[in-house]
Design a protein around this motif. Sequence first.
Motif, mmCIF file in Angstrom:
data_model
loop_
_atom_site.group_PDB
_atom_site.id
_atom_site.type_symbol
_atom_site.label_atom_id
_atom_site.label_comp_id
_atom_site.label_asym_id
_atom_site.label_seq_id
_atom_site.Cartn_x
_atom_site.Cartn_y
_atom_site.Cartn_z
ATOM 1 N N ARG A 12 0.834 -1.206 0.000
ATOM 2 C CA ARG A 12 0.000 0.000 0.000
ATOM 3 C C ARG A 12 0.869 1.257 0.000
ATOM 4 N N MET A 13 1.914 1.274 0.834
ATOM 5 C CA MET A 13 2.769 2.459 0.925
ATOM 6 C C MET A 13 3.593 2.675 -0.341
ATOM 7 N N ALA A 14 3.932 1.591 -1.026
ATOM 8 C CA ALA A 14 4.725 1.710 -2.253
ATOM 9 C C ALA A 14 3.861 1.859 -3.492
ATOM 10 N N GLY A 15 2.554 1.666 -3.314
ATOM 11 C CA GLY A 15 1.659 1.794 -4.453
ATOM 12 C C GLY A 15 1.783 0.665 -5.447
ATOM 13 N N VAL A 16 2.039 -0.554 -4.941
ATOM 14 C CA VAL A 16 2.164 -1.729 -5.807
ATOM 15 C C VAL A 16 1.320 -2.848 -5.226
ATOM 16 N N SER A 17 1.282 -3.954 -5.925
ATOM 17 C CA SER A 17 0.539 -5.102 -5.427
ATOM 18 C C SER A 17 1.370 -5.877 -4.414
ATOM 19 N N GLN A 18 0.702 -6.702 -3.603
ATOM 20 C CA GLN A 18 1.411 -7.535 -2.631
ATOM 21 C C GLN A 18 2.296 -8.543 -3.346
ATOM 22 N N THR A 19 1.845 -9.019 -4.506
ATOM 23 C CA THR A 19 2.660 -9.959 -5.293
ATOM 24 C C THR A 19 3.989 -9.339 -5.678
ATOM 25 N N THR A 20 3.948 -8.047 -6.059
ATOM 26 C CA THR A 20 5.181 -7.357 -6.433
ATOM 27 C C THR A 20 6.134 -7.277 -5.251
ATOM 28 N N VAL A 21 5.617 -6.965 -4.064
ATOM 29 C CA VAL A 21 6.445 -6.905 -2.864
ATOM 30 C C VAL A 21 7.091 -8.264 -2.602
ATOM 31 N N SER A 22 6.312 -9.321 -2.725
ATOM 32 C CA SER A 22 6.837 -10.668 -2.489
ATOM 33 C C SER A 22 7.947 -11.004 -3.469
ATOM 34 N N LEU A 23 7.754 -10.636 -4.742
ATOM 35 C CA LEU A 23 8.778 -10.930 -5.753
ATOM 36 C C LEU A 23 10.059 -10.147 -5.475
ATOM 37 N N VAL A 24 9.917 -8.890 -5.042
ATOM 38 C CA VAL A 24 11.098 -8.088 -4.729
ATOM 39 C C VAL A 24 11.832 -8.675 -3.525
ATOM 40 N N LEU A 25 11.084 -9.049 -2.496
ATOM 41 C CA LEU A 25 11.703 -9.602 -1.295
ATOM 42 C C LEU A 25 12.471 -10.878 -1.582
ATOM 43 N N LEU A 37 13.130 -1.370 -12.656
ATOM 44 C CA LEU A 37 14.095 -0.962 -11.636
ATOM 45 C C LEU A 37 13.504 0.122 -10.742
ATOM 46 N N GLU A 38 12.714 1.015 -11.329
ATOM 47 C CA GLU A 38 12.101 2.091 -10.550
ATOM 48 C C GLU A 38 11.135 1.527 -9.510
ATOM 49 N N THR A 39 10.311 0.545 -9.928
ATOM 50 C CA THR A 39 9.357 -0.064 -9.005
ATOM 51 C C THR A 39 10.088 -0.832 -7.906
ATOM 52 N N ARG A 40 11.113 -1.584 -8.296
ATOM 53 C CA ARG A 40 11.879 -2.357 -7.314
ATOM 54 C C ARG A 40 12.511 -1.437 -6.274
ATOM 55 N N ARG A 42 11.514 1.533 -5.419
ATOM 56 C CA ARG A 42 10.484 2.150 -4.586
ATOM 57 C C ARG A 42 10.070 1.210 -3.457
ATOM 58 N N VAL A 43 9.931 -0.068 -3.782
ATOM 59 C CA VAL A 43 9.576 -1.055 -2.759
ATOM 60 C C VAL A 43 10.695 -1.174 -1.738
ATOM 61 N N LEU A 44 11.934 -1.245 -2.193
ATOM 62 C CA LEU A 44 13.066 -1.380 -1.283
ATOM 63 C C LEU A 44 13.222 -0.154 -0.395
ATOM 64 N N ARG A 45 12.916 1.022 -0.946
ATOM 65 C CA ARG A 45 13.017 2.243 -0.152
ATOM 66 C C ARG A 45 12.005 2.227 0.997
ATOM 67 N N VAL A 46 10.772 1.791 0.727
ATOM 68 C CA VAL A 46 9.751 1.699 1.766
ATOM 69 C C VAL A 46 10.176 0.686 2.831
ATOM 70 N N ILE A 47 10.766 -0.422 2.388
ATOM 71 C CA ILE A 47 11.225 -1.447 3.330
ATOM 72 C C ILE A 47 12.308 -0.884 4.239
ATOM 73 N N ARG A 48 13.259 -0.130 3.650
ATOM 74 C CA ARG A 48 14.333 0.460 4.451
ATOM 75 C C ARG A 48 13.789 1.490 5.433
ATOM 76 N N GLU A 49 12.891 2.338 4.960
ATOM 77 C CA GLU A 49 12.370 3.419 5.794
ATOM 78 C C GLU A 49 11.512 2.895 6.950
ATOM 79 N N THR A 50 10.815 1.808 6.740
ATOM 80 C CA THR A 50 9.923 1.274 7.779
ATOM 81 C C THR A 50 10.611 0.253 8.666
ATOM 82 N N GLY A 51 11.780 -0.241 8.225
ATOM 83 C CA GLY A 51 12.456 -1.282 9.001
ATOM 84 C C GLY A 51 11.739 -2.614 8.932
ATOM 85 N N TYR A 52 10.972 -2.806 7.857
ATOM 86 C CA TYR A 52 10.186 -4.036 7.709
ATOM 87 C C TYR A 52 11.097 -5.255 7.629
#
Length: 333
Positions: A12-25, A37-40, A42-52
């Motif tokens: 939700r915070m990255a503006g992508v689907s949950q599937t996309t987050v799973s694939l990036v992780l 690369l831009e989407t990847r 963006r997801v990684l930046r949200v992960i870093r900022e939130t400490g997920y």
Amino acid sequence: MARRLTQQDIARMAGVSQTTVSLVLNNRAGNGVRISLETRERVLRVIRETGYIADPAARRLAEGRNRILGVFTYEAVFPATSADFYHPFLVGIEECAEEAGCDLLLFTSARVSGRRRIFHEDSRVRLADGCVLLGRTVDRDDLARLIADQIPFVSVGRRDDAGGPVPYVGADYPAATCALVERAARLGHRRLVYVGTGEGAESTADRFTGFLAAVTGLGVESVRVRPDRPGLLDAVRATEATAAFFEEQADAVVFMRAAAERGLAVPEDLSVVTLGSATRPVHTDIDFAGFLIPRREMGRRAVELLTKVLETGGAPQELLPCELIEGSTLIGR
């Protein structure tokens, strides 16, 4: 207590689907799915900022692995000091496991009839994706069952077949021992004594195999003396050898002390060569001629081969070269 972040929150915070987050992780692409690369980023930046932190159970389901590598030791090796024989192996194992993003699980509780065994009624070896075996001697029944049950493992040290090829990374003891015999022969030594059993564990047998091959090829006379026999110093001197090759460095240290007490000069009266580092606790500052076992690199390579076994199967086998040491205990005749 704050609610644990989920992949859905990151999506939700990255503006992508949950599937996309799973694939990036999991650093993979889905069927027909390409992540820019831009989407990847963006997801990684949200992960870093939130400490997920990804749910390890979910990642195990996605990857089919725990990212846990087991270490089973047949001798007590923990805790190990920097002077302990097994310490460099453990350092190499830890370094490579960290680089691979895996945790280590040290198995210590499997004791059957006074001996450590991998398999017993409460065995937890399958908690790990695979296992590194460490020890001078490894139970052949354990090896046979590991192979039969198709449990991924790699042995630190060469092992004979046990119902099939055993994956291992070992030291090339025959080549190193042969090279030392050749050096002694070039220095004029024509009668050598091998102080050791020459049998038992593969590492022990390999040293004696290299010794015999070298003396036979060079036409050098040789004799073997067991290190546990009474009056070892007199037994070695009785062989009239000019150079003694010690299978175990700790035995060489004891021998040198006895020689000094009797007025025997090393290397002037008798040259001494050691075939590797001491496996028993012993303090010495003697600059022995001999070779160094690549223990740290063997530990690292064992983990590398284990990851290869996990990915492609098979039973890879490698022998790493030992580093020869000139030392001060071997001189010409």
